[in-house]
Design an enzyme around this catalytic site. Sequence first.
Site, PDB file in Angstrom:
ATOM      1  N   SER B 117       0.895  -1.148   0.000  1.00  0.00           N
ATOM      2  CA  SER B 117       0.000   0.000   0.000  1.00  0.00           C
ATOM      3  C   SER B 117       0.930   1.192   0.000  1.00  0.00           C
ATOM      4  CB  SER B 117      -0.897  -0.007   1.239  1.00  0.00           C
ATOM      5  OG  SER B 117      -1.711   1.146   1.230  1.00  0.00           O
ATOM      6  N   ASP B 148       7.934   7.424  -7.325  1.00  0.00           N
ATOM      7  CA  ASP B 148       7.541   8.825  -7.515  1.00  0.00           C
ATOM      8  C   ASP B 148       6.016   8.978  -7.433  1.00  0.00           C
ATOM      9  OD1 ASP B 148       7.433   7.409  -9.932  1.00  0.00           O
ATOM     10  OD2 ASP B 148       8.227   9.057 -11.150  1.00  0.00           O
ATOM     11  N   HIS B 253       3.472  -1.086 -16.884  1.00  0.00           N
ATOM     12  CA  HIS B 253       3.452  -1.181 -15.416  1.00  0.00           C
ATOM     13  C   HIS B 253       2.808  -2.490 -14.991  1.00  0.00           C
ATOM     14  CE1 HIS B 253       3.319   0.390 -11.255  1.00  0.00           C
ATOM     15  NE2 HIS B 253       2.262  -0.406 -11.156  1.00  0.00           N
ATOM     16  N   ARG B 309     -10.036   7.137  30.343  1.00  0.00           N
ATOM     17  CA  ARG B 309      -8.919   7.734  29.607  1.00  0.00           C
ATOM     18  C   ARG B 309      -7.828   8.209  30.570  1.00  0.00           C
ATOM     19  NH1 ARG B 309     -10.187  13.826  28.256  1.00  0.00           N
ATOM     20  NH2 ARG B 309     -12.044  14.179  29.495  1.00  0.00           N
ATOM     21  N   GLU B 356      -2.214  11.417  12.006  1.00  0.00           N
ATOM     22  CA  GLU B 356      -2.520  10.104  12.566  1.00  0.00           C
ATOM     23  C   GLU B 356      -1.897   8.967  11.770  1.00  0.00           C
ATOM     24  OE1 GLU B 356      -4.786  12.470  11.900  1.00  0.00           O
ATOM     25  OE2 GLU B 356      -5.449  13.107  13.888  1.00  0.00           O
ATOM     26  N   GLN B 417     -16.412  14.156  16.283  1.00  0.00           N
ATOM     27  CA  GLN B 417     -15.453  13.703  17.297  1.00  0.00           C
ATOM     28  C   GLN B 417     -15.863  12.383  17.946  1.00  0.00           C
ATOM     29  OE1 GLN B 417     -13.010  16.495  17.750  1.00  0.00           O
ATOM     30  NE2 GLN B 417     -14.245  17.050  15.994  1.00  0.00           N
ATOM     31  N   ARG B 463     -14.731   9.359  27.619  1.00  0.00           N
ATOM     32  CA  ARG B 463     -14.419  10.729  28.005  1.00  0.00           C
ATOM     33  C   ARG B 463     -14.790  11.010  29.464  1.00  0.00           C
ATOM     34  NH1 ARG B 463     -17.052  15.735  28.161  1.00  0.00           N
ATOM     35  NH2 ARG B 463     -15.675  17.475  27.697  1.00  0.00           N
TER      36      ARG B 463
END
Lengths: 612, 612
Positions: B117, B148, B253, B309, B356, B417, B463
């Site tokens: 990947s 590239d 390719h 958390r 991330e 979120q 949270r």
Amino acid sequence: MKTMDDIRELAQQLRVDSIRCSTSAGSGHPTSSMSAADLMAVLLTRHFRYDWQRPDNPANDHLIFSKGHASPLLYSMFKSAGVVSDEELMTKYRRFGSVLEGHPTPALPWVDVATGSLGQGLPDGVGVALAGRYLDALPYRVWVLCGDSEMAEGSMWEALDKAAYYRLGNLTAIVDVNRLGQRGPTELGWDLEAYVKRVEGFGCRAVVVDGHDLGEIDKALGQVIDLDRPTVILARTRKGRGFSEIEDREGWHGRPLPAEMAERAIIELGGERHLTVGSPQPAAGTPRTWPASEVRLPHYEPGAKVATRLAYGQALAAIGARGDIVALDGEVGNSTHSEEFAKKYPERYFEMFIAEQQLVAAAVGLSVRGYVPFASTFAAFFTRAYDFIRMSAISNANIRLCGSHAGVEIGADGPSQMALEDLAMMRAVQGSTVLYPSDATSAAALVRQMAECTGIVYMRTTRGAYPVLYGAEESFPVGGAKCVRSSRDDQVTLVGAGVTLHNCLAAADELKRDGISARVVDMYSVKPIDTQTLLDAAVATRDRMVVVEDHYPAGGIGSAVLEALNDARHPVRVSHLAVRGLPGSGTPAELMRAAGISADHVVEAARKLLAT
Amino acid sequence: MKTMDDIRELAQQLRVDSIRCSTSAGSGHPTSSMSAADLMAVLLTRHFRYDWQRPDNPANDHLIFSKGHASPLLYSMFKSAGVVSDEELMTKYRRFGSVLEGHPTPALPWVDVATGSLGQGLPDGVGVALAGRYLDALPYRVWVLCGDSEMAEGSMWEALDKAAYYRLGNLTAIVDVNRLGQRGPTELGWDLEAYVKRVEGFGCRAVVVDGHDLGEIDKALGQVIDLDRPTVILARTRKGRGFSEIEDREGWHGRPLPAEMAERAIIELGGERHLTVGSPQPAAGTPRTWPASEVRLPHYEPGAKVATRLAYGQALAAIGARGDIVALDGEVGNSTHSEEFAKKYPERYFEMFIAEQQLVAAAVGLSVRGYVPFASTFAAFFTRAYDFIRMSAISNANIRLCGSHAGVEIGADGPSQMALEDLAMMRAVQGSTVLYPSDATSAAALVRQMAECTGIVYMRTTRGAYPVLYGAEESFPVGGAKCVRSSRDDQVTLVGAGVTLHNCLAAADELKRDGISARVVDMYSVKPIDTQTLLDAAVATRDRMVVVEDHYPAGGIGSAVLEALNDARHPVRVSHLAVRGLPGSGTPAELMRAAGISADHVVEAARKLLAT
């Protein structure tokens, strides 16, 4: 056109209102709003050409808050434009049931896309700007307010790269360089020159301004017109600007001011104001009309071997006769076969090269302007864009994704190219549709329907060529399934989709030789799923059911079947064949055999069910 | 040290072998291998310091093929180093059961990470280089061969950004600019200056070379030592170099040469060779030893309200006493509470800012060198790195991820979120472990075990602060579950995890008032799942089971329970409460009520089951 003094007043109002609404809500990001208030005050009053009474006016400019956490600023702008009342802002912001959500969403008519996952607003804006320049052929501009922290996201550079490649002079990114992130200083701080080098390196025009000098801002925003290059305005700002107790201080990200501090801040900012300001009107204009003609889907002869990925490309080219279809690909159009569309409608095809996040974001942006985008790459590589797909659902975007090369069936390329998590990933998305045709006829019919679907629609296609199963007369409604084999004597049900349906058919033939009649169900619509067909089959075959999929076991077709039967209050113990270990290279047959999803394995599983 | 003539011969051998093995396999990427053969021939013989007999020598340099499709070149290098035989290369490449897979994986001892990947090898290499510079304190170098085309992936720029920020002079990227992608020319073609500007803009040293001039290559590779800046060698090359029929031509390719073409190519390249060459030996050296001391987990008083958390952060800081733990975060360490570790062990903490993909890739790279990485961000934002997580599993990497702020429970910030797909996403990953503690005691105990787990381990934290349920004497084995309430009279089972366990407990209290005894199961280990505890509960409560989760309905805990009971041949109709619509902002209580996952909803679902 407002005077600079008026604009200064407006900027203070935006700050005061950002403080007021977040303090009232008990959460939110006032300081990240205050840094950008001067930028937005100048933009709103002098450069943003927008018909506030007609958010659907196609000639309107577009404004995207890529730094979605600055929603207090955005909503305060809406108040100043007269479309949100002060009372609404003070009592509804971040409250349950309100459209004034913590981060902007298109529940508000002046918002194009949901933001709040950083690094997405600019890529989305590239899509809108593509529509403006190449499809609508309208002179509207796309303005994107970006945070400096989010410039660390690779997706921002995918966006600038594509913006420059497509010469999107209609796109302006305004970066609020307030040098403070959530937990401390950003990587580059106020090193504006470092940003300039990057932006220019990526082929865009960089303009540095003092983000609190209204005259400088006005000059910079006035200079972005009619260029062949996107502009990035790099604005040096101070977080919490205007309130001396917190300005440029750490520790104030995402924190509303306590009430007594808010009072002092409002006094320092000159008190509450309730100015209503206009924006310049957009030039009159209507989007270019793309000629449309009748769609004629390709015809496939039952028995001929055709890969569903080829049928995807051919059907996409066919529905291109509708003028509103656009296609995009991640530099693998000769594998996904989106090149069939690209050859026929080059002006409605956008090559996104190997940048899957921008691929999906561009589709979202094009859908903002009402186009019907189809984006394709290897199914495995849509995992690269999962955050964008998730956010698309919150944007209520209508996008169609096609992932080719699914499962171990792809063979020698090995696991990096095998989508084995994609069905779980796409099923989990809110309101999504997940399709997985087994033959060319159904693939083509489903491509046509994808254009009519809303939300996030995903089609999984197969690398290899397998026999066409259906004639042109068959229909394949989304949410349906096909009983490819069925009789009154069915003793076991075999459920497959894509390549495994062919394995089920081979298994049924083998079982037939033993005198066992098997019902074979083509689960081409994985979500929504055809519960009734499953139930009927379960009842008819006395709950003997084999489900076989070219996917890891958790969250795929097996789970979809179990969930559906569970929701229908008819729990069935299914024999579930899926890819359980890490595959390697090999031929498709070898790999399906090793994974335990071959026709032989289906036969064995069916026999076991019949023996118990 | 070989002469240039020797190296020229080696380069031709690498080309010939790349052609031979891919033609023999019937698939593969010879032309993408041929463009980089000169680069790799010089590297291998003169600059890559590697003990081929001891791939685990900690002083070894590292070589990562970010362009993993050039595996014919990599494996041909292994042949030339004498660790893979010519016969193996010709008969095993891309064959079933072979470690010479289509794209490289660490099934081969000389391969650090799986690639294929695109855009991942360089970010992974940043992680290895971080280990070299900051942890091992060894002078090994990390060499990454990049394509590239993959420079269009934003992740490559996240990598260069972090490489420069961390002054990784031990990292060298070699970009094979052969100007041709899969379906045609790349965006930038041979515009090497455009690459230089980007690379320098991102703070790295750029060196342009003719990728077929051995002397130039040798000089460039020799100059990368002891700098405080990462180097990017931009090599102008020609795809298919050395065979005039295809050199620099489109359409080649990913295509092996047909046999008769391969014959002509081998003749043009000077015929088969079977040279075995050495690499320079690494300097002797052992990694720095990090002092270790006894781990003392934090203690939480039952009944006290503590967010999981926070317990994550405190437990992470506690297990930091083991010298091998490292932590990383995506600029939200004050939310995920990884800052607890950062404060205590700043030298083993790496801030990845808002990137991330690089966050996860750095963890993978650190795990290559045997460190025990914990990477954290908001759970929703791990969707950004899903392709990296998927590939980590193929890399057999041992990484621990912690996602905070799960579900609608986060409240006013809204859906952008809220992680509502993360359990489905992480469960689907091959060999993954998925944990979701409900209280601080179990969270801390599980953090300690995460350090011992292999594979991809994910913990979801909450949270808000909820009561501590367990005393320090309890144990929480991975794969287990806890019956928090149970008696011989249980009439219904309530299954929850995280915040919904607390809703289940409140529901059990309410049901108790009606004289209904409910068993409450804490499903803290979502994968592997404790099937026996589920089975026992199902049997004890006559198959009356409510499963409630703060997650979308497809692929989460509900599916995990259905799958487990199905695999145990005990299908149960469960009442499944999950988040079915798109949530907005509000308080946690409002949002859980709106989603139908509150204690009241659990009570109602239980009563319904008892009424039928």
